[in-house]
Design a protein around this motif. Structure first.
Motif, PDB file in Angstrom:
ATOM      1  N   ALA A 166       0.859  -1.185   0.000  1.00  0.00           N
ATOM      2  CA  ALA A 166       0.000   0.000   0.000  1.00  0.00           C
ATOM      3  C   ALA A 166       0.893   1.231   0.000  1.00  0.00           C
ATOM      4  O   ALA A 166       1.986   1.208   0.589  1.00  0.00           O
ATOM      5  N   PRO A 167       0.471   2.318  -0.639  1.00  0.00           N
ATOM      6  CA  PRO A 167       1.285   3.533  -0.641  1.00  0.00           C
ATOM      7  C   PRO A 167       1.677   3.981   0.765  1.00  0.00           C
ATOM      8  O   PRO A 167       2.806   4.425   0.989  1.00  0.00           O
ATOM      9  N   GLU A 168       0.754   3.822   1.720  1.00  0.00           N
ATOM     10  CA  GLU A 168       1.029   4.238   3.097  1.00  0.00           C
ATOM     11  C   GLU A 168       2.212   3.464   3.690  1.00  0.00           C
ATOM     12  O   GLU A 168       3.079   4.033   4.350  1.00  0.00           O
ATOM     13  N   GLY A 169       2.226   2.165   3.465  1.00  0.00           N
ATOM     14  CA  GLY A 169       3.297   1.339   4.006  1.00  0.00           C
ATOM     15  C   GLY A 169       4.622   1.568   3.311  1.00  0.00           C
ATOM     16  O   GLY A 169       5.684   1.564   3.950  1.00  0.00           O
ATOM     17  N   VAL A 170       4.566   1.758   1.991  1.00  0.00           N
ATOM     18  CA  VAL A 170       5.794   2.010   1.233  1.00  0.00           C
ATOM     19  C   VAL A 170       6.440   3.308   1.712  1.00  0.00           C
ATOM     20  O   VAL A 170       7.645   3.363   1.953  1.00  0.00           O
ATOM     21  N   ARG A 171       5.631   4.354   1.865  1.00  0.00           N
ATOM     22  CA  ARG A 171       6.166   5.642   2.343  1.00  0.00           C
ATOM     23  C   ARG A 171       6.734   5.510   3.751  1.00  0.00           C
ATOM     24  O   ARG A 171       7.810   6.045   4.054  1.00  0.00           O
ATOM     25  N   LEU A 173       7.947   2.852   5.320  1.00  0.00           N
ATOM     26  CA  LEU A 173       9.203   2.102   5.328  1.00  0.00           C
ATOM     27  C   LEU A 173      10.329   2.931   4.718  1.00  0.00           C
ATOM     28  O   LEU A 173      11.452   2.940   5.226  1.00  0.00           O
ATOM     29  N   HIS A 174      10.031   3.634   3.655  1.00  0.00           N
ATOM     30  CA  HIS A 174      11.016   4.513   3.024  1.00  0.00           C
ATOM     31  C   HIS A 174      11.518   5.567   4.008  1.00  0.00           C
ATOM     32  O   HIS A 174      12.721   5.825   4.102  1.00  0.00           O
ATOM     33  N   GLU A 175      10.606   6.186   4.744  1.00  0.00           N
ATOM     34  CA  GLU A 175      10.988   7.249   5.678  1.00  0.00           C
ATOM     35  C   GLU A 175      11.767   6.704   6.873  1.00  0.00           C
ATOM     36  O   GLU A 175      12.718   7.334   7.347  1.00  0.00           O
ATOM     37  N   ALA A 176      11.380   5.519   7.347  1.00  0.00           N
ATOM     38  CA  ALA A 176      12.051   4.933   8.511  1.00  0.00           C
ATOM     39  C   ALA A 176      13.423   4.373   8.166  1.00  0.00           C
ATOM     40  O   ALA A 176      14.353   4.442   8.979  1.00  0.00           O
ATOM     41  N   HIS A 177      13.558   3.813   6.948  1.00  0.00           N
ATOM     42  CA  HIS A 177      14.816   3.156   6.555  1.00  0.00           C
ATOM     43  C   HIS A 177      15.185   3.533   5.116  1.00  0.00           C
ATOM     44  O   HIS A 177      15.119   2.687   4.208  1.00  0.00           O
ATOM     45  N   PRO A 178      15.593   4.777   4.894  1.00  0.00           N
ATOM     46  CA  PRO A 178      15.934   5.203   3.525  1.00  0.00           C
ATOM     47  C   PRO A 178      17.145   4.487   2.947  1.00  0.00           C
ATOM     48  O   PRO A 178      17.367   4.531   1.733  1.00  0.00           O
ATOM     49  N   ASP A 179      17.914   3.799   3.797  1.00  0.00           N
ATOM     50  CA  ASP A 179      19.094   3.055   3.332  1.00  0.00           C
ATOM     51  C   ASP A 179      18.753   1.651   2.854  1.00  0.00           C
ATOM     52  O   ASP A 179      19.625   0.944   2.341  1.00  0.00           O
TER      53      ASP A 179
END
Length: 212
Positions: A166-171, A173-179
């Motif tokens: 889901a877009p919410e989950g992807v965003r 995870l991206h914000e929490a772990h950008p690496d």
């Protein structure tokens, strides 16, 4: 959704065809399980395209030559229990020597928050490429917490593989772990009020293991 630097949404026609078959409510347990393994193998082929190699001497039936093999410590596959287990065999077909860890998370039915109940990782985890698997990336909570746990144990090189997100989950995870590189088969429309992905494919764990 907007393009994020560390997110790869895979578009191969074979992959998308198999995801559509997963979505179908009439797909039975055995076929669903086989499809999850096949999709994981197709995703891993893309996710592992940056593995480093080293040349070794190899003797063919014709002559000796220098040929590449995977360099360094072998991989670790870490499924988030229980649905993530369904993706392990597909990746192992490509990398049979990969070590397997396990992280147990469950979701509170009222708050939708993840809770850890088990963690066992291959050692030395800090020297391995770690592929975390979970077919569904919904709120992102389980994935974020699992990767937090891996990092606390020393893990550094981490990739995350999901089939549906889901877009919410992807965003999140991206914000929490950008690496962390995120590989996903399809990003769906949204989460509903019960934090299920829409249109989604239902509960992946129940469909993989034939439970209700």
């Amino acid at each position: 959704m907007e393009k994020l630097d560390n997110v790869v949404e895979l578009t191969h026609p074979l992959l998308q065809h198999k995801i559509t078959m997963l979505r179908d409510k009439n797909t039975g347990t055995a076929e669903f399980r086989a499809l999850v393994e096949e999709i994981a193998m197709l995703e891993a082929f893309e996710a592992l395209n940056d593995l480093q190699t080293v040349d070794i001497e190899c003797e063919t039936p014709i002559e000796k030559c220098m040929a590449p093999v995977i360099a360094g410590r072998k991989m670790a596959i870490v499924p988030i229990l229980r649905a993530g287990l369904g993706m392990v065999n597909g990746i192992q077909r490509l990398v049979p020597t990969a070590k397997i860890g396990h992280i147990g998370m469950y979701r509170d039915e009222e708050t939708h928050e993840p809770h850890e109940y088990y963690c066992k990782l291959p050692s030395p985890i800090e020297e391995r490429l770690i592929v975390v698997t979970d077919p569904m990336l919904a709120t992102g909570g389980s994935a974020i917490d699992a990767i937090n746990l891996i990092k606390q144990h020393g893990g550094k090189r981490i990739k995350f593989m999901a089939i549906i997100g889901a877009p919410e989950g992807v965003r999140a995870l991206h914000e929490a772990h950008p690496d962390v590189q995120i590989y996903i088969g399809h990003i769906d429309r949204e989460l509903n009020a019960d934090a299920y992905i829409c249109p989604g494919l239902g509960d992946a764990g129940d469909r993989i293991f034939g439970t209700k």
